[in-house]
Write a protein that holds these residues in place. Structure first.
Motif, mmCIF file in Angstrom:
data_model
loop_
_atom_site.group_PDB
_atom_site.id
_atom_site.type_symbol
_atom_site.label_atom_id
_atom_site.label_comp_id
_atom_site.label_asym_id
_atom_site.label_seq_id
_atom_site.Cartn_x
_atom_site.Cartn_y
_atom_site.Cartn_z
ATOM 1 N N GLY A 288 62.827 7.065 -22.754
ATOM 2 C CA GLY A 288 62.096 7.331 -23.984
ATOM 3 C C GLY A 288 60.717 6.714 -23.993
ATOM 4 N N SER A 289 60.064 6.817 -25.138
ATOM 5 C CA SER A 289 58.718 6.300 -25.315
ATOM 6 C C SER A 289 58.720 5.201 -26.368
ATOM 7 N N LEU A 290 57.807 4.236 -26.224
ATOM 8 C CA LEU A 290 57.643 3.222 -27.266
ATOM 9 C C LEU A 290 56.891 3.781 -28.463
ATOM 10 N N ASP A 291 56.291 4.957 -28.297
ATOM 11 C CA ASP A 291 55.492 5.590 -29.350
ATOM 12 C C ASP A 291 56.318 6.682 -30.017
ATOM 13 N N ASP A 292 56.453 6.607 -31.338
ATOM 14 C CA ASP A 292 57.165 7.643 -32.083
ATOM 15 C C ASP A 292 56.190 8.773 -32.386
ATOM 16 N N THR A 293 56.200 9.805 -31.545
ATOM 17 C CA THR A 293 55.229 10.890 -31.685
ATOM 18 C C THR A 293 55.573 11.844 -32.824
ATOM 19 N N THR A 294 56.736 11.652 -33.478
ATOM 20 C CA THR A 294 57.088 12.513 -34.616
ATOM 21 C C THR A 294 56.688 11.893 -35.938
ATOM 22 N N ALA A 295 56.283 10.617 -35.923
ATOM 23 C CA ALA A 295 55.901 9.947 -37.171
ATOM 24 C C ALA A 295 54.535 10.439 -37.621
ATOM 25 N N LEU A 346 45.602 13.447 -31.501
ATOM 26 C CA LEU A 346 46.888 13.433 -30.826
ATOM 27 C C LEU A 346 47.971 12.848 -31.724
ATOM 28 N N LEU A 347 49.219 13.162 -31.410
ATOM 29 C CA LEU A 347 50.347 12.632 -32.170
ATOM 30 C C LEU A 347 50.705 11.220 -31.729
ATOM 31 N N THR A 348 50.048 10.722 -30.677
ATOM 32 C CA THR A 348 50.321 9.383 -30.182
ATOM 33 C C THR A 348 49.389 8.362 -30.837
ATOM 34 N N VAL A 349 49.763 7.087 -30.750
ATOM 35 C CA VAL A 349 48.919 6.023 -31.294
ATOM 36 C C VAL A 349 47.607 5.958 -30.528
ATOM 37 N N HIS A 350 47.693 5.881 -29.209
ATOM 38 C CA HIS A 350 46.475 5.934 -28.386
ATOM 39 C C HIS A 350 45.951 7.361 -28.389
ATOM 40 N N GLN A 351 44.647 7.509 -28.556
ATOM 41 C CA GLN A 351 44.038 8.832 -28.619
ATOM 42 C C GLN A 351 43.392 9.239 -27.295
ATOM 43 N N ASN A 352 43.598 8.446 -26.270
ATOM 44 C CA ASN A 352 43.083 8.798 -24.952
ATOM 45 C C ASN A 352 43.872 8.008 -23.911
ATOM 46 N N THR A 353 43.517 8.175 -22.665
ATOM 47 C CA THR A 353 44.242 7.573 -21.545
ATOM 48 C C THR A 353 44.443 6.068 -21.721
ATOM 49 N N ILE A 354 45.653 5.587 -21.431
ATOM 50 C CA ILE A 354 45.946 4.154 -21.412
ATOM 51 C C ILE A 354 45.592 3.622 -20.027
ATOM 52 N N GLY A 377 39.401 2.761 -26.910
ATOM 53 C CA GLY A 377 38.899 1.494 -27.442
ATOM 54 C C GLY A 377 39.905 0.722 -28.254
ATOM 55 N N ASN A 378 41.177 1.128 -28.206
ATOM 56 C CA ASN A 378 42.219 0.467 -29.001
ATOM 57 C C ASN A 378 43.029 -0.517 -28.169
ATOM 58 N N LEU A 379 43.446 -1.597 -28.816
ATOM 59 C CA LEU A 379 44.440 -2.533 -28.300
ATOM 60 C C LEU A 379 45.699 -2.347 -29.137
ATOM 61 N N VAL A 380 46.826 -2.115 -28.481
ATOM 62 C CA VAL A 380 48.084 -1.907 -29.201
ATOM 63 C C VAL A 380 49.140 -2.842 -28.610
ATOM 64 N N ILE A 381 49.873 -3.518 -29.489
ATOM 65 C CA ILE A 381 50.957 -4.414 -29.072
ATOM 66 C C ILE A 381 52.280 -3.781 -29.496
ATOM 67 N N TRP A 382 53.159 -3.556 -28.522
ATOM 68 C CA TRP A 382 54.406 -2.814 -28.732
ATOM 69 C C TRP A 382 55.618 -3.722 -28.607
ATOM 70 N N ASP A 383 56.631 -3.446 -29.415
ATOM 71 C CA ASP A 383 57.934 -4.088 -29.273
ATOM 72 C C ASP A 383 58.736 -3.281 -28.257
ATOM 73 N N VAL A 384 59.090 -3.908 -27.135
ATOM 74 C CA VAL A 384 59.751 -3.188 -26.047
ATOM 75 C C VAL A 384 61.113 -2.642 -26.476
ATOM 76 N N ALA A 385 61.777 -3.339 -27.400
ATOM 77 C CA ALA A 385 63.108 -2.898 -27.822
ATOM 78 C C ALA A 385 63.062 -1.637 -28.672
ATOM 79 N N THR A 386 61.877 -1.292 -29.179
ATOM 80 C CA THR A 386 61.767 -0.164 -30.096
ATOM 81 C C THR A 386 61.471 1.122 -29.346
ATOM 82 N N VAL A 387 62.500 1.679 -28.725
ATOM 83 C CA VAL A 387 62.398 3.037 -28.195
ATOM 84 C C VAL A 387 62.908 3.926 -29.319
#
Length: 405
Positions: A288-295, A346-354, A377-387
């Motif tokens: 899965g992805s750490l990013d919820d693309t349906t939100a 985009l439906l993702t948090v990052h709007q361009n290549t990571i 130009g974004n910095l994003v901190i993700w919780d690894v457990a949140t797939v």
């Protein structure tokens, strides 16, 4: 837990590295300077600028124990920065130390060794510089790993034993080298990668499944497993003396990865979202992805009269406005959306290549949070457990043709 999102700049972030206490952040904003940000409440503000390089800074690494920063650049140089008191004011400032790299092409990637007594610099000169400190001359000197590299080295990663080094390059190979320096290292114990380890020994060489550049490599926490991602939209997990698992994905290629535990990897790249892979010697798969693309994502407001839906003048209405906005600003209202930028968001948090993913918070032997930066130009901190369920289901659809080889 929702990801923490910080917009640091309107320009691409080439590389980032956190200080040991996570209260400071070093980033390259696609320029020849390194910006040091300090956390101020819920925001990040520029505290200092490190200016020594002449060309784009390609990679940064911040040593967690010695608190030293190493930077590498397209100007073929690297510098080690250390906080020292200014002789006149007494204030702590970052001072650079010269590194004699001896390369004639751009430096592409840099990493401190686990003991922080040396670091490795990948380059476009078909070589990797292994640098150690020369106390007599107060500079860093290098020995070059060259054979059998046939193209630009794109990424490197150290083994926990401080001797072995993994490298991925544009010759479509991932390799494990010995970077043993007699004057610096103690004789290493035998590992699954070998026992006799003189400098430049090749302990393993693995080809990209379909012939793509190897963008990123990484050792597992134990050092017994190697993972690498290629431009052929694949990620490979190598067990020396055992199987090599190749996972092919139907989405865009990964550029960066990090291990979060001995059986879990987070990878990210052109698909703009961090993807979690899990497995063991028996097999690996994307879970899965750490990013919820349906939100639902917040839509950006558009200034009135600037690409908005206002109709001012005879030539600013109807089809003319639609094609003008598409041509001049890449905006479109063809889909009937309320915002002209809605169909390009985009439906993702990052709007361009990571461009970079790194461990952010470690608990025991597990990485529980990771940080990513990207071209947006974004910095994003993700919780690894949140797939998330949304992210997982979306990834299931995207990874429909994923298979193991």
């Amino acid at each position: 837990m929702a990801p923490e999102i910080y917009n640091l700049a309107q320009t691409p972030i080439t590389s980032h590295a956190f200080s040991p206490d996570r209260n400071q952040l070093a980033v390259s904003l696609n320029t020849n300077d390194v910006q040091i940000y300090s956390r101020q409440g819920n925001e990040w503000a520029v505290a200092e600028t490190l200016s020594e390089h002449d060309k784009l800074v390609t990679s940064i690494d911040w040593a967690p124990h010695s608190n030293r920063i190493v930077t590498a650049s397209q100007d073929r140089n690297a510098y080690v920065w250390q906080e020292m008191p200014d002789p006149e004011t007494g204030k702590l400032v970052w001072k650079p130390t010269l590194v004699l790299l001896r390369i004639n092409r751009a430096a592409t990637h840099v990493r401190w060794s686990p003991k922080e007594d040396k670091f490795a610099v990948a380059s476009g000169a078909r070589a990797i510089a292994i640098c150690s400190f020369d106390s007599e001359n107060n500079w860093w000197v290098s020995k070059l790993l060259k054979k059998p590299i046939r193209s630009t080295v794109l990424s490197i990663d150290w083994h926990p034993n401080n001797v072995l080094l993994a490298a991925g390059s544009a010759d479509m190979k991932a390799r494990v080298f010995s970077a043993y320096i007699k004057e610096v290292d103690e004789r290493p114990a035998a590992t699954v990668w070998g026992s006799k380890l003189p400098f430049n020994t090749i302990c393993g060489e693995y080809a990209s499944p379909a012939g793509g550049w190897v963008h990123t490599v990484g050792f597992s926490p134990s050092g017994d497993v190697l993972a690498f991602a290629s431009h052929d939209s694949s990620i490979s997990v190598v067990y020396p003396g055992g199987p090599v698992h190749n996972i092919r994905i139907s989405s865009l290629p990964f550029l960066t990865l990090t291990w979060t535990s001995e059986d879990s990897i987070v990878a990210a790249g052109h698909d703009c979202q961090p993807v979690v892979f899990s497995g063991s010697e028996a097999g690996w798969q994307g879970i899965g992805s750490l990013d919820d693309t349906t939100a639902p994502k917040a839509t950006d407001g558009v200034r009135s009269g600037y690409g908005g839906n206002t109709s001012v003048g005879r030539l600013k209405t109807g089809a003319f406005a639609t094609f003008r906005d598409a041509d001049s600003r890449g905006q479109s209202t063809i889909s009937g959306s309320s915002s002209p930028s809605a169909d390009t968001k985009l439906l993702t948090v990052h709007q361009n290549t990571i461009t970079s993913v790194k461990p952010y918070e470690i608990q025991g032997d597990q990485v529980i949070r990771v940080s990513t930066t990207g071209v947006d130009g974004n910095l994003v901190i993700w919780d690894v457990a949140t797939v998330t369920a949304g992210g997982a289901s979306a990834m299931t659809a995207r990874l429909g043709s994923t298979h193991l080889r």
